[in-house]
Design a protein around this motif. Sequence first.
Motif, PDB file in Angstrom:
ATOM      1  N   SER A  22       6.410 -14.735  -5.742  1.00 36.30           N
ATOM      2  CA  SER A  22       7.600 -13.886  -5.810  1.00 36.30           C
ATOM      3  C   SER A  22       8.647 -14.375  -4.810  1.00 36.30           C
ATOM      4  O   SER A  22       8.322 -15.112  -3.869  1.00 36.30           O
ATOM      5  N   GLN A  93      -1.911  -9.791  -1.048  1.00 38.36           N
ATOM      6  CA  GLN A  93      -1.241  -9.809  -2.347  1.00 38.36           C
ATOM      7  C   GLN A  93      -0.939  -8.377  -2.808  1.00 38.36           C
ATOM      8  O   GLN A  93       0.170  -8.085  -3.269  1.00 38.36           O
ATOM      9  N   GLU A  97       2.796  -6.572  -3.466  1.00 42.04           N
ATOM     10  CA  GLU A  97       3.151  -5.896  -4.714  1.00 42.04           C
ATOM     11  C   GLU A  97       3.588  -4.458  -4.440  1.00 42.04           C
ATOM     12  O   GLU A  97       4.574  -3.983  -5.002  1.00 42.04           O
ATOM     13  N   SER A 101       7.407  -2.741  -4.986  1.00 39.61           N
ATOM     14  CA  SER A 101       7.559  -1.477  -5.710  1.00 39.61           C
ATOM     15  C   SER A 101       8.283  -0.440  -4.856  1.00 39.61           C
ATOM     16  O   SER A 101       9.184   0.259  -5.326  1.00 39.61           O
TER      17      SER A 101
END
Length: 158
Positions: A22, A93, A97, A101
């Motif tokens: 990302s 990880q 994430e 969010s």
Amino acid sequence: MNETTGRLMRVMLEGEPLHRISPMQEADREQAVMDLQTENEFFPSSRPHLQSILHLSLQEGRLVFDIRDAQDAPVIAVVLALHPFKALVRDYQMLLESYASAVAEGREAKIQAIDMGRRGLHNEGAELMMARLEGKVVIDFATARRLFTLVCALHQKL
């Protein structure tokens, strides 16, 4: 740190991550490399004054520290099993994430909590890195934290 202490002059990641990382992970990776090249303590135990280039890679489930001299000639390769790092990388990880969010939702309190957890994981990763390299490579805590970030960037999905 004094000038006679070995250090990394450059860090090179060998190979590609197992999947696209990302933008946040890429920013973490870039920052870790820049910070490492600015300040670090890292040298083979047998060569305390070595100014080195590190080629960091994952090969067949192992973490490879290919340490080279300033002319990029091989000095020593330190190979570590990747397994002890897997749970920390997986947790990292998941935190990234969750962070993405929380940012998308604009939840400042959650962002701060996740960031604290991320720092804690980096600390755990650094301690593990130092323990696994003990007797082979002399490394300070800040350098170990940054190298843990790079390990995560190399191998996101364990």
